[in-house]
Write a protein that holds these residues in place. Structure first.
Motif, PDB file in Angstrom:
ATOM      1  N   ALA A  40     -24.903  34.249  20.346  1.00 60.27           N
ATOM      2  CA  ALA A  40     -23.584  34.443  20.958  1.00 60.27           C
ATOM      3  C   ALA A  40     -23.712  34.770  22.442  1.00 60.27           C
ATOM      4  O   ALA A  40     -22.972  34.224  23.282  1.00 60.27           O
ATOM      5  CB  ALA A  40     -22.827  35.545  20.224  1.00 60.27           C
ATOM      6  N   VAL A  53     -12.540  26.724  24.864  1.00 65.69           N
ATOM      7  CA  VAL A  53     -13.616  26.732  23.867  1.00 65.69           C
ATOM      8  C   VAL A  53     -13.008  26.645  22.473  1.00 65.69           C
ATOM      9  O   VAL A  53     -12.022  27.327  22.163  1.00 65.69           O
ATOM     10  CB  VAL A  53     -14.466  28.016  23.966  1.00 65.69           C
ATOM     11  CG1 VAL A  53     -15.525  28.052  22.862  1.00 65.69           C
ATOM     12  CG2 VAL A  53     -15.138  28.122  25.328  1.00 65.69           C
ATOM     13  N   GLU A  54     -13.595  25.802  21.632  1.00 62.36           N
ATOM     14  CA  GLU A  54     -13.252  25.753  20.212  1.00 62.36           C
ATOM     15  C   GLU A  54     -14.511  26.029  19.408  1.00 62.36           C
ATOM     16  O   GLU A  54     -15.614  25.659  19.813  1.00 62.36           O
ATOM     17  CB  GLU A  54     -12.691  24.388  19.828  1.00 62.36           C
ATOM     18  CG  GLU A  54     -11.315  24.104  20.402  1.00 62.36           C
ATOM     19  CD  GLU A  54     -10.765  22.760  19.949  1.00 62.36           C
ATOM     20  OE1 GLU A  54      -9.531  22.628  19.896  1.00 62.36           O
ATOM     21  OE2 GLU A  54     -11.568  21.844  19.657  1.00 62.36           O
ATOM     22  N   LEU A  55     -14.328  26.675  18.255  1.00 63.25           N
ATOM     23  CA  LEU A  55     -15.448  27.085  17.416  1.00 63.25           C
ATOM     24  C   LEU A  55     -15.238  26.575  15.993  1.00 63.25           C
ATOM     25  O   LEU A  55     -14.216  26.865  15.367  1.00 63.25           O
ATOM     26  CB  LEU A  55     -15.556  28.616  17.430  1.00 63.25           C
ATOM     27  CG  LEU A  55     -16.575  29.268  16.494  1.00 63.25           C
ATOM     28  CD1 LEU A  55     -17.987  28.794  16.776  1.00 63.25           C
ATOM     29  CD2 LEU A  55     -16.480  30.792  16.635  1.00 63.25           C
ATOM     30  N   SER A  57     -17.233  25.930  12.071  1.00 63.02           N
ATOM     31  CA  SER A  57     -18.343  26.446  11.280  1.00 63.02           C
ATOM     32  C   SER A  57     -18.289  25.913   9.855  1.00 63.02           C
ATOM     33  O   SER A  57     -17.197  25.708   9.299  1.00 63.02           O
ATOM     34  CB  SER A  57     -18.294  27.986  11.245  1.00 63.02           C
ATOM     35  OG  SER A  57     -19.319  28.513  10.405  1.00 63.02           O
ATOM     36  N   ALA A  67     -20.973  32.579  13.162  1.00 64.74           N
ATOM     37  CA  ALA A  67     -19.786  32.225  13.942  1.00 64.74           C
ATOM     38  C   ALA A  67     -18.982  33.456  14.344  1.00 64.74           C
ATOM     39  O   ALA A  67     -18.379  33.489  15.428  1.00 64.74           O
ATOM     40  CB  ALA A  67     -18.919  31.255  13.150  1.00 64.74           C
ATOM     41  N   VAL A  70     -20.213  34.818  17.594  1.00 62.73           N
ATOM     42  CA  VAL A  70     -19.765  33.961  18.696  1.00 62.73           C
ATOM     43  C   VAL A  70     -18.284  34.192  18.977  1.00 62.73           C
ATOM     44  O   VAL A  70     -17.866  34.352  20.129  1.00 62.73           O
ATOM     45  CB  VAL A  70     -20.038  32.483  18.361  1.00 62.73           C
ATOM     46  CG1 VAL A  70     -19.512  31.579  19.479  1.00 62.73           C
ATOM     47  CG2 VAL A  70     -21.531  32.245  18.122  1.00 62.73           C
ATOM     48  N   ALA A  71     -17.497  34.235  17.917  1.00 62.98           N
ATOM     49  CA  ALA A  71     -16.051  34.414  18.070  1.00 62.98           C
ATOM     50  C   ALA A  71     -15.721  35.699  18.811  1.00 62.98           C
ATOM     51  O   ALA A  71     -14.796  35.737  19.627  1.00 62.98           O
ATOM     52  CB  ALA A  71     -15.389  34.410  16.694  1.00 62.98           C
ATOM     53  N   PRO A  78     -12.978  31.188  14.405  1.00 64.25           N
ATOM     54  CA  PRO A  78     -13.735  30.046  13.889  1.00 64.25           C
ATOM     55  C   PRO A  78     -12.920  29.229  12.904  1.00 64.25           C
ATOM     56  O   PRO A  78     -12.183  29.785  12.086  1.00 64.25           O
ATOM     57  CB  PRO A  78     -14.942  30.702  13.202  1.00 64.25           C
ATOM     58  CG  PRO A  78     -14.541  32.107  12.922  1.00 64.25           C
ATOM     59  CD  PRO A  78     -13.518  32.480  13.952  1.00 64.25           C
ATOM     60  N   GLN A 149     -17.112  22.723  22.776  1.00 65.74           N
ATOM     61  CA  GLN A 149     -16.944  22.906  21.336  1.00 65.74           C
ATOM     62  C   GLN A 149     -18.253  23.418  20.750  1.00 65.74           C
ATOM     63  O   GLN A 149     -19.324  22.857  21.009  1.00 65.74           O
ATOM     64  CB  GLN A 149     -16.531  21.585  20.680  1.00 65.74           C
ATOM     65  CG  GLN A 149     -15.145  21.130  21.112  1.00 65.74           C
ATOM     66  CD  GLN A 149     -14.806  19.733  20.630  1.00 65.74           C
ATOM     67  OE1 GLN A 149     -15.551  18.794  20.854  1.00 65.74           O
ATOM     68  NE2 GLN A 149     -13.677  19.587  19.948  1.00 65.74           N
ATOM     69  N   ILE A 150     -18.152  24.488  19.989  1.00 67.91           N
ATOM     70  CA  ILE A 150     -19.309  25.107  19.343  1.00 67.91           C
ATOM     71  C   ILE A 150     -19.240  24.800  17.860  1.00 67.91           C
ATOM     72  O   ILE A 150     -18.203  25.013  17.227  1.00 67.91           O
ATOM     73  CB  ILE A 150     -19.317  26.633  19.588  1.00 67.91           C
ATOM     74  CG1 ILE A 150     -19.341  26.947  21.094  1.00 67.91           C
ATOM     75  CG2 ILE A 150     -20.523  27.276  18.887  1.00 67.91           C
ATOM     76  CD1 ILE A 150     -19.052  28.400  21.423  1.00 67.91           C
TER      77      ILE A 150
END
Length: 214
Positions: A40, A53-55, A57, A67, A70-71, A78, A149-150
């Motif tokens: 992260a 940013v988009e996440l 999982s 995730a 990271v979030a 996520p 994008q993750i």
């Protein structure tokens, strides 16, 4: 410019217990949680502040826990998608790895039908079935206009994330293997002019050095 940051989840309990992962819903180990924190932080350092940013999982516990770290740093939720799961090993999931090794039939042929090869384990997913669902998930992710994008997924399914990114036909993906260690970050980038898709970095683990010493 679009950049995809593809994370292979870090160490989970099935790794240390030497049991089959797949859809077996193992959790991150304490070392895996420390690695998730490092992942992260590394992503936060790579992605400029204020960028969209988009996440995404896989919906299994080990990826969702990664995730979540990271979030927390990006202030996003996520989006869980079961299509980003690892390949299912059917009844072998959660059993000792040696149990699967004893029952695994010969590997797919060097040429010919590789994607729908039956591995001889009841309920196991074919490579083709896994590839088709990951490709479908990627199609939807890439339809979304977002700069960063993750994607948090698994080591095995990551091959199909990369193959989909470079628009490799599914039948050709039966020969592909993009190896990325647990806890690694793979960077994929598309330019705005030619729309060429690059594999900028595959399986980077340098950020994990701090997790080993913390």
């Amino acid at each position: 410019m679009r950049t995809l940051h593809v994370v292979a989840h870090p160490e989970a309990t099935h790794h240390v217990e030497k049991v089959v992962g797949g859809w077996h819903d193992s959790r991150l180990t304490p070392a895996g949680v420390r690695a998730a924190v490092s992942i992260a932080r590394e992503l936060r350092a790579r992605i400029p502040g204020g960028a969209e940013v988009e996440l995404f999982s896989s919906d299994l516990l080990r990826t969702l826990r990664t995730a979540d770290e990271v979030a927390g740093l990006f202030g996003v939720e996520p989006m869980a998608d079961r299509r980003l799961r690892e390949k299912s090993y059917g009844e072998a999931g959660g059993k000792p790895q040696e149990w699967l090794d004893r029952r695994f039939v010969p590997p797919p042929p060097p040429v010919g039908e590789r994607m729908d090869h039956d591995e001889g384990v009841a309920g196991a997913e074919t490579k083709g079935a896994c590839a088709r669902r990951v490709y479908a998930a990627m199609d939807e992710i890439l339809e979304r206009p977002c700069e960063h994008q993750i994607i948090v997924t698994h080591g095995g399914s990551l091959t199909f994330v990369v193959a989909s990114w470079i628009r490799m036909p599914i039948e050709s993906a039966g020969y592909a293997s993009f190896r990325a260690p647990s806890g690694s970050i793979t960077t994929l980038r598309e330019d705005d002019f030619f729309h060429n898709r690059q594999v900028v970095g595959l399986g980077d683990t340098r950020h994990l050095d701090s997790a080993r010493t913390d």
